[in-house]
Design an enzyme around this catalytic site. Structure first.
Site, PDB file in Angstrom:
ATOM      1  NE  ARG A 234      12.167  24.423 -11.925  1.00  0.00           N
ATOM      2  CZ  ARG A 234      13.029  23.660 -11.247  1.00  0.00           C
ATOM      3  NH1 ARG A 234      13.839  24.199 -10.357  1.00  0.00           N
ATOM      4  NH2 ARG A 234      13.107  22.364 -11.498  1.00  0.00           N
ATOM      5  CG  ASP A 258      20.341  28.444  -7.148  1.00  0.00           C
ATOM      6  OD1 ASP A 258      21.518  28.730  -7.452  1.00  0.00           O
ATOM      7  OD2 ASP A 258      19.850  27.308  -7.329  1.00  0.00           O
ATOM      8  CD  GLU A 263      17.081  28.906 -14.433  1.00  0.00           C
ATOM      9  OE1 GLU A 263      16.928  29.542 -13.372  1.00  0.00           O
ATOM     10  OE2 GLU A 263      17.328  27.691 -14.476  1.00  0.00           O
ATOM     11  CG  HIS A 295      18.968  26.156 -11.492  1.00  0.00           C
ATOM     12  ND1 HIS A 295      17.788  26.370 -12.166  1.00  0.00           N
ATOM     13  CD2 HIS A 295      18.713  25.131 -10.645  1.00  0.00           C
ATOM     14  CE1 HIS A 295      16.882  25.502 -11.755  1.00  0.00           C
ATOM     15  NE2 HIS A 295      17.418  24.734 -10.823  1.00  0.00           N
TER      16      HIS A 295
HETATM   17  P1  NAD Z   1       7.688  19.106  -2.955  1.00  0.00           P
HETATM   18  O1  NAD Z   1       6.716  18.676  -4.000  1.00  0.00           O
HETATM   19  O2  NAD Z   1       8.191  18.097  -1.980  1.00  0.00           O
HETATM   20  O3  NAD Z   1       7.087  20.326  -2.117  1.00  0.00           O
HETATM   21  C1  NAD Z   1       6.435  21.409  -2.693  1.00  0.00           C
HETATM   22  C2  NAD Z   1       5.467  21.964  -1.672  1.00  0.00           C
HETATM   23  O4  NAD Z   1       4.899  23.163  -2.210  1.00  0.00           O
HETATM   24  C3  NAD Z   1       4.302  21.011  -1.346  1.00  0.00           C
HETATM   25  O5  NAD Z   1       4.179  20.868   0.051  1.00  0.00           O
HETATM   26  C4  NAD Z   1       3.087  21.731  -1.930  1.00  0.00           C
HETATM   27  O6  NAD Z   1       1.897  21.491  -1.196  1.00  0.00           O
HETATM   28  C5  NAD Z   1       3.533  23.173  -1.836  1.00  0.00           C
HETATM   29  N1  NAD Z   1       2.776  24.083  -2.682  1.00  0.00           N
HETATM   30  C6  NAD Z   1       2.140  23.834  -3.843  1.00  0.00           C
HETATM   31  N2  NAD Z   1       1.514  24.950  -4.272  1.00  0.00           N
HETATM   32  C7  NAD Z   1       1.733  25.912  -3.355  1.00  0.00           C
HETATM   33  C8  NAD Z   1       1.349  27.272  -3.238  1.00  0.00           C
HETATM   34  N3  NAD Z   1       0.568  27.857  -4.149  1.00  0.00           N
HETATM   35  N4  NAD Z   1       1.793  27.965  -2.167  1.00  0.00           N
HETATM   36  C9  NAD Z   1       2.556  27.362  -1.229  1.00  0.00           C
HETATM   37  N5  NAD Z   1       2.941  26.087  -1.280  1.00  0.00           N
HETATM   38  C10 NAD Z   1       2.542  25.367  -2.339  1.00  0.00           C
HETATM   39  O7  NAD Z   1       8.895  19.760  -3.764  1.00  0.00           O
HETATM   40  P2  NAD Z   1      10.392  19.996  -3.260  1.00  0.00           P
HETATM   41  O8  NAD Z   1      11.201  18.775  -3.527  1.00  0.00           O
HETATM   42  O9  NAD Z   1      10.372  20.527  -1.887  1.00  0.00           O
HETATM   43  O10 NAD Z   1      10.895  21.082  -4.298  1.00  0.00           O
HETATM   44  C11 NAD Z   1      10.314  22.370  -4.333  1.00  0.00           C
HETATM   45  C12 NAD Z   1      10.766  23.083  -5.575  1.00  0.00           C
HETATM   46  O11 NAD Z   1      12.159  23.365  -5.479  1.00  0.00           O
HETATM   47  C13 NAD Z   1      10.664  22.253  -6.873  1.00  0.00           C
HETATM   48  O12 NAD Z   1       9.359  22.328  -7.421  1.00  0.00           O
HETATM   49  C14 NAD Z   1      11.686  22.902  -7.754  1.00  0.00           C
HETATM   50  O13 NAD Z   1      11.055  23.906  -8.517  1.00  0.00           O
HETATM   51  C15 NAD Z   1      12.660  23.552  -6.779  1.00  0.00           C
HETATM   52  N6  NAD Z   1      14.016  22.956  -6.861  1.00  0.00           N
HETATM   53  C16 NAD Z   1      15.060  23.781  -7.130  1.00  0.00           C
HETATM   54  C17 NAD Z   1      16.341  23.248  -7.201  1.00  0.00           C
HETATM   55  C18 NAD Z   1      17.557  24.105  -7.468  1.00  0.00           C
HETATM   56  O14 NAD Z   1      18.640  23.564  -7.779  1.00  0.00           O
HETATM   57  N7  NAD Z   1      17.478  25.423  -7.348  1.00  0.00           N
HETATM   58  C19 NAD Z   1      16.538  21.877  -7.015  1.00  0.00           C
HETATM   59  C20 NAD Z   1      15.425  21.082  -6.713  1.00  0.00           C
HETATM   60  C21 NAD Z   1      14.163  21.625  -6.641  1.00  0.00           C
END
Ligand code: NAD
Length: 331
Positions: A234, A258, A263, A295
């Site tokens: 994000r 991305d 955005e 994105h």
């Molecule tokens: P997830 O919930 O499976 O994993 C997130 C991880 O981040 C967890 O293990 C959590 O413990 C950890 N976390 C929380 N706070 C933290 C911190 N302060 N420092 C380090 N780690 C921390 O989520 P995911 O499915 O792996 O997705 C991650 C992120 O990817 C989503 O929140 C979303 O913002 C982003 N995303 C982007 C796209 C895109 O198209 N660019 C698509 C899907 C998701």
């Protein structure tokens, strides 16, 4: 259930219509983003179906509740754009798609790293113009490099696996270490150590008040000179003016994005004929070592199918009063 679908693009419509082939729901598609002034489009609907840049602020949610909406279905994993406290206050239930295809996003992060490192985007244009020179295209082997992964949930774990396959040393920072990553040999370290040792840092944690501007002037200072930073998570995780400073000083040797904090009014639209009034984004595009996509990390056939099917299944669960594993609530 009557569902108002906001921020509709042709692929959203195709996917949701295919997932609704049995006709269980009535879908009303709108190109508009959901914001306070467009929430009226949801009048007399049971649910709104929204994406990453729709604004589910208290103001929007109060309007939606007034129009009779009871459910908010995010067709994405992140839910940083929803005021969950307001949703609870107005009695709206919120569901998301937590894990549609972690491969789509992890693989895009890798695509960005390889493209930026080996200058594939520049080589493509050069060769098309009959320029076969190699000057400026030199990259580095990923094998043997140290890669730092911030957040090892669904996407971060897949990304760790891929980088491990390249022969990289993988460091990670996550308040909740993932046993699958530990089994792979990923070393969990403090964020400061990760930043100081990594040749590439990739962000895979959610945006929250705790992670807002996690990468700022101070954390950039802790990074290895000339390291590459990758953000497919994000935009709000990084402080853009500080990034520009780090690019100018050479602290950051490559930047792949991305996502971008501002955005919402830009990404997903064709603005090629417009004057873009965002000086920070425009400045970023002038650096030779910056690669930006709008994105698109989620954008694979598999992910789109899973998003559409899970979104409608989530709403069917709520409609039937069943507990839904993908519900999100304020903590
Ligand atoms: P997830 O919930 O499976 O994993 C997130 C991880 O981040 C967890 O293990 C959590 O413990 C950890 N976390 C929380 N706070 C933290 C911190 N302060 N420092 C380090 N780690 C921390 O989520 P995911 O499915 O792996 O997705 C991650 C992120 O990817 C989503 O929140 C979303 O913002 C982003 N995303 C982007 C796209 C895109 O198209 N660019 C698509 C899907 C998701």
């Amino acid at each position: 259930m009557k569902i108002a679908v906001f921020s509709t693009k042709p692929h959203d419509r195709r996917g949701l219509e295919a997932a609704n082939a049995a006709g269980n729901h009535e879908l009303y598609f709108h190109e508009a983003r959901l914001r306070p002034h467009s929430s009226r489009l949801a009048e007399n609907r049971d649910a709104v179906c929204v994406f990453v840049n729709d604004e589910l602020s208290e103001e929007s949610i109060a309007d939606l509740a007034g129009y009779g909406v009871r459910f908010i279905a995010l067709r994405c994993a992140g839910f940083n754009n929803v005021d969950l406290t307001a949703a609870a206050k107005y009695g709206l239930q919120v569901v998301r798609v937590p894990a549609y295809s972690p491969y789509s996003v992890a693989e895009h992060a890798v695509a960005l790293i390889l493209t930026l490192n080996r200058r594939v985007h520049k080589a493509y244009n050069r060769v098309r113009e009959g320029n076969f020179e190699l000057r400026g295209l030199e990259g580095f082997d990923l094998h043997g490099k140290t890669v730092g992964v911030v957040g090892t949930g669904n996407i971060g774990k897949v990304f760790c696996r891929i980088m491990n396959g390249f022969g990289c040393r993988v460091l990670a920072f996550d308040p909740f270490p993932n046993p699958d990553c530990e089994a792979l040999g990923v070393e969990y370290v403090a964020l400061e150590e990760l930043l100081g040792q990594s040749d590439i840092v990739s962000l895979h944690c959610p945006l929250s008040p705790q992670t807002h501007h996690l990468i700022n002037a101070n954390s950039l200072e802790q990074m290895k000179q000339g390291a590459m930073l990758v953000n497919t998570s994000r935009g709000g995780l990084v402080d853009t003016p500080a990034l520009i400073g780090a690019l100018k000083s050479g602290r950051i040797g490559g930047l792949a994005l991305d996502v971008y904090e501002e955005e919402a009014d830009l990404f997903f639209e064709d603005l090629s004929g417009e004057i873009i009034d965002d000086d920070l984004l425009m400045r970023l595009t002038t650096f030779p070592n910056v690669l930006i996509t709008s994105h698109q990390a989620f954008f694979t056939h598999e992910a789109l199918r899973e998003i559409a099917e899970t979104t409608l299944r989530n709403l069917t669960d709520l409609e039937n009063g069943r507990s839904c594993p993908n519900q999100v609530v304020a903590v």
